[in-house]
Design a protein around this motif. Structure first.
Motif, mmCIF file in Angstrom:
data_model
loop_
_atom_site.group_PDB
_atom_site.id
_atom_site.type_symbol
_atom_site.label_atom_id
_atom_site.label_comp_id
_atom_site.label_asym_id
_atom_site.label_seq_id
_atom_site.Cartn_x
_atom_site.Cartn_y
_atom_site.Cartn_z
ATOM 1 N N THR A 1 -50.096 31.038 51.514
ATOM 2 C CA THR A 1 -50.892 29.874 51.176
ATOM 3 C C THR A 1 -50.130 29.101 50.117
ATOM 4 O OG1 THR A 1 -52.065 30.878 49.335
ATOM 5 C CG2 THR A 1 -52.946 31.271 51.530
ATOM 6 N N ALA A 2 -50.820 28.141 49.503
ATOM 7 C CA ALA A 2 -50.185 27.406 48.418
ATOM 8 C C ALA A 2 -49.962 28.292 47.199
ATOM 9 C CB ALA A 2 -51.043 26.210 48.026
ATOM 10 N N ASN A 3 -50.516 29.495 47.191
ATOM 11 C CA ASN A 3 -50.306 30.432 46.098
ATOM 12 C C ASN A 3 -49.083 31.318 46.330
ATOM 13 O OD1 ASN A 3 -52.634 29.590 44.703
ATOM 14 N ND2 ASN A 3 -53.895 30.796 46.086
ATOM 15 N N THR A 4 -48.271 30.985 47.319
ATOM 16 C CA THR A 4 -47.061 31.761 47.595
ATOM 17 C C THR A 4 -46.227 31.896 46.325
ATOM 18 O OG1 THR A 4 -47.004 30.996 49.864
ATOM 19 C CG2 THR A 4 -44.966 31.843 48.951
ATOM 20 N N ALA A 5 -45.711 33.094 46.088
ATOM 21 C CA ALA A 5 -44.915 33.348 44.891
ATOM 22 C C ALA A 5 -43.718 32.398 44.837
ATOM 23 C CB ALA A 5 -44.465 34.806 44.865
ATOM 24 N N ARG A 6 -43.395 31.993 43.639
ATOM 25 C CA ARG A 6 -42.316 31.024 43.448
ATOM 26 C C ARG A 6 -41.004 31.540 44.023
ATOM 27 N NH1 ARG A 6 -40.955 26.888 39.742
ATOM 28 N NH2 ARG A 6 -38.722 26.820 39.302
ATOM 29 N N GLU A 7 -40.678 32.825 43.724
ATOM 30 C CA GLU A 7 -39.410 33.376 44.181
ATOM 31 C C GLU A 7 -39.335 33.422 45.703
ATOM 32 O OE1 GLU A 7 -41.435 34.684 42.032
ATOM 33 O OE2 GLU A 7 -40.346 34.434 40.126
ATOM 34 N N GLU A 8 -40.444 33.801 46.347
ATOM 35 C CA GLU A 8 -40.449 33.891 47.804
ATOM 36 C C GLU A 8 -40.344 32.515 48.435
ATOM 37 O OE1 GLU A 8 -43.007 36.148 51.280
ATOM 38 O OE2 GLU A 8 -43.608 36.265 49.180
ATOM 39 N N LEU A 9 -40.968 31.537 47.790
ATOM 40 C CA LEU A 9 -40.899 30.172 48.289
ATOM 41 C C LEU A 9 -39.464 29.649 48.201
ATOM 42 C CD1 LEU A 9 -42.552 27.785 49.364
ATOM 43 C CD2 LEU A 9 -42.922 27.077 46.999
ATOM 44 N N ILE A 10 -38.801 29.913 47.078
ATOM 45 C CA ILE A 10 -37.421 29.469 46.919
ATOM 46 C C ILE A 10 -36.518 30.174 47.928
ATOM 47 C CG2 ILE A 10 -35.435 29.485 45.352
ATOM 48 C CD1 ILE A 10 -37.375 29.112 43.037
ATOM 49 N N ALA A 11 -36.762 31.479 48.146
ATOM 50 C CA ALA A 11 -35.948 32.233 49.099
ATOM 51 C C ALA A 11 -36.085 31.659 50.502
ATOM 52 C CB ALA A 11 -36.354 33.708 49.083
ATOM 53 N N ALA A 12 -37.315 31.293 50.892
ATOM 54 C CA ALA A 12 -37.532 30.715 52.216
ATOM 55 C C ALA A 12 -36.859 29.352 52.330
ATOM 56 C CB ALA A 12 -39.029 30.587 52.492
ATOM 57 N N MET A 13 -36.929 28.540 51.265
ATOM 58 C CA MET A 13 -36.299 27.226 51.294
ATOM 59 C C MET A 13 -34.783 27.360 51.398
ATOM 60 S SD MET A 13 -38.524 24.782 51.296
ATOM 61 C CE MET A 13 -37.562 23.383 50.747
ATOM 62 N N GLU A 14 -34.214 28.317 50.682
ATOM 63 C CA GLU A 14 -32.760 28.510 50.767
ATOM 64 C C GLU A 14 -32.337 28.981 52.145
ATOM 65 O OE1 GLU A 14 -31.872 31.176 47.611
ATOM 66 O OE2 GLU A 14 -31.758 29.585 46.080
ATOM 67 N N GLU A 15 -33.124 29.877 52.740
ATOM 68 C CA GLU A 15 -32.799 30.337 54.091
ATOM 69 C C GLU A 15 -32.919 29.211 55.096
ATOM 70 O OE1 GLU A 15 -34.364 33.642 57.363
ATOM 71 O OE2 GLU A 15 -34.853 33.855 55.237
ATOM 72 N N ALA A 16 -33.835 28.287 54.839
ATOM 73 C CA ALA A 16 -34.047 27.169 55.757
ATOM 74 C C ALA A 16 -33.161 25.986 55.440
ATOM 75 C CB ALA A 16 -35.519 26.742 55.706
ATOM 76 N N GLY A 17 -32.215 26.148 54.489
ATOM 77 C CA GLY A 17 -31.349 25.029 54.127
ATOM 78 C C GLY A 17 -32.108 23.907 53.462
ATOM 79 N N TRP A 18 -33.180 24.245 52.760
ATOM 80 C CA TRP A 18 -34.048 23.297 52.059
ATOM 81 C C TRP A 18 -34.672 22.270 52.994
ATOM 82 C CZ3 TRP A 18 -35.728 24.002 47.161
ATOM 83 C CH2 TRP A 18 -35.092 25.020 46.446
ATOM 84 N N VAL A 19 -34.911 22.709 54.238
ATOM 85 C CA VAL A 19 -35.665 21.891 55.203
ATOM 86 C C VAL A 19 -37.096 22.416 55.205
ATOM 87 C CG1 VAL A 19 -35.884 21.166 57.598
ATOM 88 C CG2 VAL A 19 -33.612 21.496 56.584
ATOM 89 N N GLN A 20 -38.048 21.596 54.770
ATOM 90 C CA GLN A 20 -39.411 22.065 54.569
ATOM 91 C C GLN A 20 -40.066 22.513 55.875
ATOM 92 O OE1 GLN A 20 -41.916 19.606 52.053
ATOM 93 N NE2 GLN A 20 -40.138 18.806 50.952
ATOM 94 N N ALA A 21 -39.796 21.809 56.964
ATOM 95 C CA ALA A 21 -40.407 22.173 58.243
ATOM 96 C C ALA A 21 -39.953 23.565 58.691
ATOM 97 C CB ALA A 21 -40.061 21.136 59.309
ATOM 98 N N LYS A 22 -38.647 23.871 58.493
ATOM 99 C CA LYS A 22 -38.133 25.183 58.876
ATOM 100 C C LYS A 22 -38.669 26.271 57.954
ATOM 101 C CE LYS A 22 -33.820 27.643 59.905
ATOM 102 N NZ LYS A 22 -32.330 27.556 59.925
ATOM 103 N N ALA A 23 -38.753 25.981 56.657
ATOM 104 C CA ALA A 23 -39.316 26.950 55.713
ATOM 105 C C ALA A 23 -40.774 27.239 56.035
ATOM 106 C CB ALA A 23 -39.176 26.428 54.289
ATOM 107 N N ALA A 24 -41.481 26.211 56.493
ATOM 108 C CA ALA A 24 -42.886 26.410 56.867
ATOM 109 C C ALA A 24 -43.009 27.387 58.019
ATOM 110 C CB ALA A 24 -43.523 25.066 57.232
ATOM 111 N N ARG A 25 -42.094 27.273 58.994
ATOM 112 C CA ARG A 25 -42.134 28.212 60.118
ATOM 113 C C ARG A 25 -41.837 29.639 59.660
ATOM 114 N NH1 ARG A 25 -39.708 23.720 62.743
ATOM 115 N NH2 ARG A 25 -37.603 24.536 62.427
ATOM 116 N N LEU A 26 -40.927 29.782 58.718
ATOM 117 C CA LEU A 26 -40.593 31.116 58.211
ATOM 118 C C LEU A 26 -41.750 31.741 57.455
ATOM 119 C CD1 LEU A 26 -36.955 30.474 56.892
ATOM 120 C CD2 LEU A 26 -37.602 31.758 58.940
#
Length: 585
Positions: A538-563
């Motif tokens: 949810t929007a309460n996703t941990a900061r570190e996990e959110l950053i990790a997903a964004m880095e894996e997705a190349g900072w593309v929000q749509a791809k990070a959302a799928r992850l």
């Protein structure tokens, strides 16, 4: 509709004229006021929800409103695949119909998993025409859905409240207002449910005190009620007493017994009880887990093999049937054996004879069979996965073992037994405080007795002192995942053998509901989340996990959302909340 609902409708009609246009906010306020009054006087908040939904329709034109709640453990509902049921609607519907015909299944699952409001401005375009309920097809619809949170645990979503607005009534600002109103209604319902639960807890506590008082009086008068105790089987509930009575009746016979029940209900313990209560008690009790062996190994294990019958057979080996001759053979997880081996097993059960692997001499044995399974064998027979003749051979006397949630009176003595075993094994003197026992006794334990034992051992091992307090239990620390197990299941697929019922373990710690999150517009490019991240974000996703997903997705929000199993708007909100600056690559 009752008189109160009729009065509300009349009030809405009288108010509509002066509040048209700019007066929409006043209408919303009046609607919330009427809803609050209704909840305040309701004996059961769920029973008045249809009236509440009609108020939304009368005041704000939010039509076809629906309340969906998580299904109770073992509950049957339309289709049998949705983990939620329809608790209330603003219209008449077939209660036996699939819930997906009332609320779009994908919408419900997204809100259940994310815990964030969702707005779909064009339901047919964004989710496909088949997602639109039959009664609404043919006209454009905007859908607004908000989560209903557990009054005891604000992070746990137990329901979805949704309503529709026709495209003919899509005026500016309506969507934001609709989300705010539905969120307020959900909050009022949460508070009403919390109040009802507290009353129920007080009533249960009073009944428990009365029961203990009566039991004390009986004991003082010499009428002590002896709990059921049969070969380690502990409990004084009616459910367990009936099972023990069945075991005692069937044990002296030679009739095959099929033990059925969820994983962790103690099927091997009851199988041993059948053996020890029979005239074969002095003979061997041999156990085989059919699910742990391949077809070839299972044949060798049960029938034995001759020396040199296959590579590695360096000596003659007697099979479990031979070893159990004159005694009892317990075949655990019998529903997992292959169709080929089923025919071989059937011959032994029918004729009492077999040949070792690689041998020609026919062996005759006298074995009492006790089998166990947590599978639906009738369904397997209907699908051709299990032989009907074998089914009728093993299912002569079926005994259904009750799950722990259906005999909650046995939780306390079982917990004390496991605690005593822990102390004996580890040389400790750990005790449970009264509030710890109270918390444990309120859990449903989807893993049944096995999970209860794990819970007790974990609490005793991690305790800072000799007394375990209620706040030290895993469910109070946010580290118990039992309540989330069934939410992770897709359709009817079981997790870890929990094949018969799916339970939600309630917690006893209350917390204030979180602030309402902004509405989420459905992204058209949304796909099922990848397996690398859990699906409950949810929007309460941990900061570190959110950053990790964004880095894996190349900072593309749509791809990070799928992850992460979120929508792009949820990711954008989470980034803003945590103050994370989006990198440009």
């Amino acid at each position: 509709m009752n008189n109160a609902a009729t009065d509300v409708t009349t009030t809405a009609q009288n108010a509509a004229a002066p509040y048209s246009g700019a007066g929409t906010d006043r209408l919303a306020l009046d609607a919330v006021y009427e809803i609050a009054k209704t909840f305040a006087t309701a004996a059961d908040p769920i029973d008045v929800v249809p009236d509440i939904l009609n108020v939304l329709s009368s005041f704000l034109d939010l039509r076809h409103a629906v309340l969906a709640l998580l299904a109770e453990p073992g509950a049957e509902h339309g289709g049998g695949v949705n983990p939620y049921t329809i608790a209330a609607t603003a219209f008449v519907h077939d209660k036996d119909a699939d819930p997906a015909e009332v609320i779009p299944d994908e919408v419900a699952r997204i809100v259940f998993r994310s815990g964030v409001p969702l707005v779909s401005f064009d339901l047919a375009e964004e989710f496909g025409p088949e997602a639109v309920p039959q009664r609404l097809r043919g006209e454009g619809q905007t859908l607004v859905a908000v989560p209903l949170r557990d009054p005891e645990r604000s992070h746990f979503v137990l329901g979805v409240l949704c309503a529709y607005r026709s495209h003919e009534d899509r005026r500016a600002g309506h969507s934001d207002l609709d989300v705010r109103v539905l969120t307020m209604v959900a909050s009022l319902l949460e508070q009403a449910l919390r109040f009802r639960r507290r009353i129920a807890k007080d009533r249960e506590r009073a009944l428990e005190d009365t029961r203990r008082l009566l039991q004390t009086v009986r004991e003082q008068n010499g009428h002590k009620v002896k709990p059921v105790s049969l070969e380690g089987i502990i409990g004084d509930s009616q459910a367990i007493a009936e099972v023990v009575a069945q075991v005692k009746r069937v044990a002296p016979t030679r009739t095959p017994v099929l033990l059925r029940g969820e994983s962790g209900t103690g099927k091997e313990l009851f199988a041993r009880a059948v053996h020890t209560q029979s005239d074969r008690a002095r003979k061997p009790f041999v156990r085989v887990n059919c699910a742990a062996l391949s077809e070839t190994l299972l044949e060798s294990e049960l029938f034995g093999h001759e020396k040199g019958s296959f590579t590695g057979a360096n000596a003659l080996k007697k099979g479990r049937f031979e070893l159990a001759d004159g005694g009892t053979l317990f075949l655990d997880e019998i529903g997992e054996i292959s169709p080929t081996f089923q025919s071989k097993l059937l011959r032994v059960l029918q004729e009492g004879e077999f040949e070792r692997v690689g041998g020609t001499r026919t062996m005759k044995v006298d074995v009492r069979l006790v089998a166990a399974t947590n599978r639906d064998l009738e369904d397997a027979v209907a699908k051709g996965e299990f032989r009907a003749d074998l089914y009728f051979r093993i299912c002569v006397v079926p005994i259904l073992l009750p799950p722990l949630r259906e005999r909650k009176g046995d939780i306390r003595p079982l917990a004390q037994l496991f605690l005593d075993k822990f102390n004996d094994t580890n040389g400790t003197n750990v005790r449970f405080a009264a509030d710890a026992f109270e918390t444990i006794c309120k859990c449903n334990f989807p893993g049944n007795v096995r999970e209860l034992e794990n819970c007790v051992n974990r609490a005793a091992a991690l305790s800072d002192g000799e007394i375990v307090l209620g706040d030290e239990l895993a469910c109070q620390q946010g580290s118990c995942l039992s309540a989330e197990l069934w939410r992770l299941q897709e359709g009817s697929s079981p997790i870890g053998g929990l094949a018969i019922g799916r339970a939600v373990t309630p917690s006893v710690r209350a917390s204030a509901p979180p602030p309402a999150a902004p509405p989420v517009e459905r992204d058209r490019g949304y796909a099922d989340p990848a397996d690398s991240f859990p699906r409950r974000k949810t929007a309460n996703t941990a900061r570190e996990e959110l950053i990790a997903a964004m880095e894996e997705a190349g900072w593309v929000q749509a791809k990070a959302a799928r992850l992460l199993g979120m929508t792009p708007r949820q990711v954008a909100y989470a980034l803003q909340k945590h103050g994370i600056e989006v990198r440009r690559i």
